[in-house]
Design an enzyme around this catalytic site. Structure first.
Site, PDB file in Angstrom:
ATOM      1  N   GLY A  52       1.156  -1.467   0.239  1.00  0.00           N
ATOM      2  CA  GLY A  52       0.074   0.308  -0.327  1.00  0.00           C
ATOM      3  C   GLY A  52       1.113   1.199  -0.242  1.00  0.00           C
ATOM      4  O   GLY A  52       2.229   1.624  -0.633  1.00  0.00           O
ATOM      5  N   ASN A  53       0.060   2.532   0.238  1.00  0.00           N
ATOM      6  CA  ASN A  53       1.167   3.671   0.057  1.00  0.00           C
ATOM      7  C   ASN A  53       2.203   3.568   0.925  1.00  0.00           C
ATOM      8  O   ASN A  53       3.217   3.481   0.937  1.00  0.00           O
ATOM      9  CB  ASN A  53      -0.140   4.655   0.950  1.00  0.00           C
ATOM     10  CG  ASN A  53       0.176   5.651   1.368  1.00  0.00           C
ATOM     11  OD1 ASN A  53       0.353   7.396   1.900  1.00  0.00           O
ATOM     12  ND2 ASN A  53       1.227   6.935  -0.053  1.00  0.00           N
ATOM     13  N   TRP A  54       1.899   2.749   2.305  1.00  0.00           N
ATOM     14  CA  TRP A  54       3.779   3.113   4.309  1.00  0.00           C
ATOM     15  C   TRP A  54       4.149   1.661   3.061  1.00  0.00           C
ATOM     16  O   TRP A  54       5.703   2.358   2.888  1.00  0.00           O
ATOM     17  CB  TRP A  54       3.103   2.734   4.748  1.00  0.00           C
ATOM     18  CG  TRP A  54       3.589   2.681   6.137  1.00  0.00           C
ATOM     19  CD1 TRP A  54       3.830   1.695   6.926  1.00  0.00           C
ATOM     20  CD2 TRP A  54       5.369   3.229   6.581  1.00  0.00           C
ATOM     21  NE1 TRP A  54       4.679   2.084   8.056  1.00  0.00           N
ATOM     22  CE2 TRP A  54       5.839   3.055   7.483  1.00  0.00           C
ATOM     23  CE3 TRP A  54       5.560   4.816   5.154  1.00  0.00           C
ATOM     24  CZ2 TRP A  54       6.414   3.607   7.568  1.00  0.00           C
ATOM     25  CZ3 TRP A  54       6.833   4.718   6.216  1.00  0.00           C
ATOM     26  CH2 TRP A  54       7.126   4.434   7.219  1.00  0.00           C
ATOM     27  N   GLY A  55       4.069   0.270   2.696  1.00  0.00           N
ATOM     28  CA  GLY A  55       4.481  -0.655   1.764  1.00  0.00           C
ATOM     29  C   GLY A  55       5.283  -0.012   0.243  1.00  0.00           C
ATOM     30  O   GLY A  55       6.764  -0.146   0.771  1.00  0.00           O
ATOM     31  N   LYS A  70     -14.073   2.166   8.509  1.00  0.00           N
ATOM     32  CA  LYS A  70     -13.412   2.652  10.076  1.00  0.00           C
ATOM     33  C   LYS A  70     -12.690   3.675  10.864  1.00  0.00           C
ATOM     34  O   LYS A  70     -11.272   3.390  10.110  1.00  0.00           O
ATOM     35  CB  LYS A  70     -13.918   1.279  10.574  1.00  0.00           C
ATOM     36  CG  LYS A  70     -15.239   0.444  10.363  1.00  0.00           C
ATOM     37  CD  LYS A  70     -16.326   1.300  10.993  1.00  0.00           C
ATOM     38  CE  LYS A  70     -17.697   0.701  11.762  1.00  0.00           C
ATOM     39  NZ  LYS A  70     -18.156   1.395  11.983  1.00  0.00           N
ATOM     40  N   LYS A 124      -2.256   6.120  20.916  1.00  0.00           N
ATOM     41  CA  LYS A 124      -2.159   6.781  19.883  1.00  0.00           C
ATOM     42  C   LYS A 124      -3.255   7.693  18.728  1.00  0.00           C
ATOM     43  O   LYS A 124      -3.655   8.825  19.167  1.00  0.00           O
ATOM     44  CB  LYS A 124      -0.790   7.570  19.189  1.00  0.00           C
ATOM     45  CG  LYS A 124      -1.077   7.217  17.443  1.00  0.00           C
ATOM     46  CD  LYS A 124      -0.088   7.449  16.577  1.00  0.00           C
ATOM     47  CE  LYS A 124      -0.430   6.314  15.361  1.00  0.00           C
ATOM     48  NZ  LYS A 124       0.548   6.820  14.066  1.00  0.00           N
ATOM     49  N   PHE A 137      -1.092  -7.664  -3.803  1.00  0.00           N
ATOM     50  CA  PHE A 137      -2.509  -8.351  -3.831  1.00  0.00           C
ATOM     51  C   PHE A 137      -2.484  -7.720  -5.522  1.00  0.00           C
ATOM     52  O   PHE A 137      -2.635  -6.623  -5.602  1.00  0.00           O
ATOM     53  CB  PHE A 137      -3.130  -7.138  -3.719  1.00  0.00           C
ATOM     54  CG  PHE A 137      -4.612  -7.822  -2.924  1.00  0.00           C
ATOM     55  CD1 PHE A 137      -5.308  -9.753  -2.503  1.00  0.00           C
ATOM     56  CD2 PHE A 137      -5.290  -7.222  -3.978  1.00  0.00           C
ATOM     57  CE1 PHE A 137      -6.172  -9.877  -2.390  1.00  0.00           C
ATOM     58  CE2 PHE A 137      -6.914  -7.811  -3.979  1.00  0.00           C
ATOM     59  CZ  PHE A 137      -7.089  -9.082  -3.275  1.00  0.00           C
ATOM     60  N   ARG A 175      -6.494  11.680  10.303  1.00  0.00           N
ATOM     61  CA  ARG A 175      -8.166  11.121   9.806  1.00  0.00           C
ATOM     62  C   ARG A 175      -8.693  11.290  11.770  1.00  0.00           C
ATOM     63  O   ARG A 175     -10.123  11.984  11.479  1.00  0.00           O
ATOM     64  CB  ARG A 175      -8.397  10.202   9.331  1.00  0.00           C
ATOM     65  CG  ARG A 175      -7.612   9.022   9.703  1.00  0.00           C
ATOM     66  CD  ARG A 175      -8.134   7.729   9.277  1.00  0.00           C
ATOM     67  NE  ARG A 175      -7.467   7.982   7.788  1.00  0.00           N
ATOM     68  CZ  ARG A 175      -8.401   7.077   6.839  1.00  0.00           C
ATOM     69  NH1 ARG A 175      -9.434   5.746   7.531  1.00  0.00           N
ATOM     70  NH2 ARG A 175      -8.313   6.803   5.529  1.00  0.00           N
TER      71      ARG A 175
END
Lengths: 342, 342
Positions: free
Chosen positions: B12-15, B296, B205, B42, B269
């Site tokens: 993903g973005n961080w990956g 969520k 956090k 994926f 967020r």
């Protein structure tokens, strides 16, 4: 047991916010405190009247904290020695450059069982050593002196917006007294023993805020700013633990530590002027004239003093953030060294 | 000595930001790492092509981190087991809900001398206990697992903006290896032993950020927000030290602690949706639909799980900030209890 007589020494913006808290709290503890609290107010003209007359009639300081009422047991007194007569609790809340003059005038006139608390911002850092104003007052007046500092922007405190503060006090009995004098439901006081850490935080945070402002000016985003704040907190801790005894790790978790640092690096003049330094390319003294009406910026001055203290000890490299702020502001170092050299 | 073979599990973005760092760092240490790093991706369609084909041709993940190039030694692999074949270093960087499925597929296929590091955000908190994903991976695969967390917004890391991160790792040898895999001149790694503290910070956090957002929504200013951040940091520490062994005070001074908390409470967020909760009066699930495309919100969910964990232990009153966030979001408590009840 005789009651405590409280005198506030200072009446600026923060002194007035504290005047509100202290005058209200004294009424809650009639068994402990004399009802009347005196505030030494440097006499000025306010719209054709004496400022002290206006304060005593309106129960408000319209010059430095307009719109906020004191309790009616606060009396403004224009003469310092009169204001402090028979006082057993002295609250120092004035700019640091006036501390020695005030103590000279009070010398020999304060009973030795009196106690004081310093809300003074800043330290005196010279090449030969660092002076805490609490210790300087203690030395000059021969009494015990505690310190109070925290994330306490005066206007927000006066508006009763919730915050916390830290009192550093070696004497447990004095600590309990100061807790009663300052704690309210919107101004939470934590009392700790480490008064040195409390005072150091209040001065050194401003150097970190200059670093944060440089990062903002470079558009570096929130990861970088958080890293600068964290590294700054670690250098504050290291400075305290290297040059003073009794500075505890946990002090930096208190309001005077991490919370005040966050507030100072979010808003505040040090952050703002440093950001303008990057965006305009103007030197600091020119920005002080333009943005601060010629007042000196605390954070850059402290960075310079810290450098002059560390240099003869060959320790500048141990405090890379403090040193880099100094070199960028005063030595023309590239601004991006704020992240490259720390 | 045979070289380490690295596999990234997640893209993903961080990956992807991590893929850039890891692929570049592996080239700096040819004596330690096999040149090729595989990334399990994926498989998805990207503009009519397979995403893995695009990544392998362009050395870039245009779907999750457009405009940022990997080094050319990173290969996207659509099959998980193929990607991990013979790997000795596994980097888990995927949403937590996929962890168990991934481990089930890898079970029995990972050599026992392999080591892993979890960059997974979050914890699994149930009434009966708290599960750290590093420990869950260790249990399922029978290998040692470290944890990495810090003030690391992925896009800023990918743009090489200076920041720091924290690796929690019990094995000194593994810690040194992970340092070489992740540390760069713009991404400073600190390795500590307390992997539990590192992971707890990354999840808890978000509860604090909800509190900070509520304060912002109420217009409370920077003293109050700094107090909430500080009190939140103290509850994170207390939670760790009450329910886990080995959680150190100093962990909360690391990037994973105070720095990540500052970043998360400034932007992010959780802060934003909580602010909207105050300003609009809408319930959280409606705001999730409107602002997060139905995803969520992590902080409110964690607040609820923390409540369900603390309640049967009669300990909700020991964590007033966490509990107040829960009661405001889910129980209709007055919003200003965020300052009145903490």
């Amino acid at each position: 047991m005789s009651k405590e007589r409280v005198c506030l020494i200072g009446s600026g913006n923060w002194g007035s916010a504290v005047g509100k808290i202290v005058s209200e709290n004294i009424l809650k503890h009639p068994d402990i405190f004399e009802r009347q609290v005196r505030q030494w107010v440097f006499e000025e003209d306010f719209k054709g009247e004496k400022l002290t007359d206006v304060i005593n009639r309106e129960h408000e300081n319209p010059k430095y904290l307009p719109g906020i009422k004191f309790a009616d047991n606060l009396t403004a007194v224009p003469d310092l020695v009169d204001a402090c007569e028979d006082a057993t609790v002295l609250v120092f809340v004035l700019p640091h450059q006036f501390v020695r003059g005030v103590c000279d005038k009070l010398s020999g006139k304060i009973p030795s069982n009196a106690k004081a608390i310093s809300l003074i911002k800043g330290l005196e850092i010279k090449p030969e050593g660092v002076t805490l104003f609490s210790e300087e007052i203690a030395r000059l007046l021969g009494i015990n002196v505690a310190a109070l500092s925290g994330a306490n922007i005066a206007d927000e405190v006066a508006q009763e917006k919730f915050c916390e503060t830290t009192i550093g006090c070696r004497s447990q009995a004095d600590g309990e007294l100061f807790f009663k004098l300052f704690n309210t439901d919107y101004f939470h006081v934590n009392v700790i023993r480490d008064y040195v850490g409390v005072e150091l935080c209040g001065a050194l945070k401003n150097v970190v805020a200059v670093g944060a402002g440089l990062s903002d000016g470079l558009g570096y985003g929130s990861n970088t700013k958080a890293a600068i704040i964290r590294l700054g907190l670690m250098e504050m801790r290291k400075f305290g633990q290297t040059f003073f005894g009794g500075v505890e790790d946990t002090t930096f978790f208190e309001s005077c530590g991490v919370a005040d640092l966050i507030t100072t690096c979010s808003g505040g003049r040090n952050r703002k002027v440093a950001e303008a330094f990057v965006l305009t390319g103007k030197p600091i003294d020119e920005l002080e004239r333009e943005l601060l009406n010629g007042q000196k910026l605390q954070g850059t001055l402290t960075a310079q003093e810290v450098h002059q203290f560390l240099a003869p000890r060959n320790m500048t490299s141990e405090f890379p953030l403090f040193e880099t702020v100094y070199r960028i502001i005063y030595k023309g170092a590239p601004i991006d060294s704020i992240v490259k050299d720390i």
